[in-house]
Design a protein around this motif. Structure first.
Motif, short mmCIF file in Angstrom:
data_model
loop_
_atom_site.label_atom_id
_atom_site.label_comp_id
_atom_site.label_asym_id
_atom_site.label_seq_id
_atom_site.Cartn_x
_atom_site.Cartn_y
_atom_site.Cartn_z
N UNK A 198 -3.87 16.82 -0.53
CA UNK A 198 -4.74 15.65 -0.38
C UNK A 198 -3.92 14.37 -0.55
N UNK A 199 -4.26 13.38 0.27
CA UNK A 199 -3.61 12.08 0.14
C UNK A 199 -4.31 11.25 -0.92
N UNK A 200 -3.52 10.56 -1.72
CA UNK A 200 -4.00 9.59 -2.71
C UNK A 200 -3.36 8.26 -2.36
N UNK B 171 5.26 14.12 -0.69
CA UNK B 171 5.86 13.04 0.10
C UNK B 171 5.12 11.75 -0.20
N UNK B 172 5.75 10.62 0.15
CA UNK B 172 5.09 9.33 -0.03
C UNK B 172 5.49 8.40 1.10
N UNK B 173 4.58 7.49 1.43
CA UNK B 173 4.79 6.48 2.46
C UNK B 173 4.26 5.15 1.94
N UNK B 174 4.78 4.06 2.49
CA UNK B 174 4.32 2.74 2.06
C UNK B 174 4.32 1.77 3.24
N UNK C 275 0.87 -1.17 0.00
CA UNK C 275 0.00 0.00 0.00
C UNK C 275 0.90 1.22 0.00
N UNK C 276 0.64 2.13 -0.91
CA UNK C 276 1.42 3.35 -0.99
C UNK C 276 0.46 4.54 -0.96
N UNK C 277 0.84 5.56 -0.21
CA UNK C 277 0.04 6.79 -0.18
C UNK C 277 0.98 7.96 -0.37
N UNK C 278 0.47 8.99 -1.02
CA UNK C 278 1.28 10.17 -1.26
C UNK C 278 0.45 11.42 -1.08
#
Length: 71
Positions: free
Chosen positions: A17-19, A43-46, A8-11
């Motif tokens: 807004x987060x996608x 930024x991005x997180x996973x 799962x990745x969100x940015x």
């Protein structure tokens, strides 16, 4: 039952807004390649999860930073 790994990745986009996007890998061999058309991101997180070929069913790791603008 086949077990799979899920990513799962969100940015965060420039509108604040987060996608999100979710990918699965059920292969027993090489990792699967993926790409995300995210546009301009700040930024991005996973995180990775356990699951079946249809959905996440197990434990997930914590969100980890992957990339951030400016550092």
């Amino acid at each position: 039952m086949r077990t799979c790994s899920w990513l799962k990745i969100k940015w965060l986009n420039e509108q604040g807004k987060y996608r999100t996007a979710t990918f699965r890998n059920c292969s027993q061999s090489a990792p699967r390649a993926f790409s995300v058309n995210a546009g301009h991101m700040l930024s991005s997180e996973a995180k990775v999860c356990r699951g079946t070929a249809k959905r996440v069913t197990g434990k997930c790791s914590h969100w980890e930073g992957v990339w951030a603008q400016g550092g």
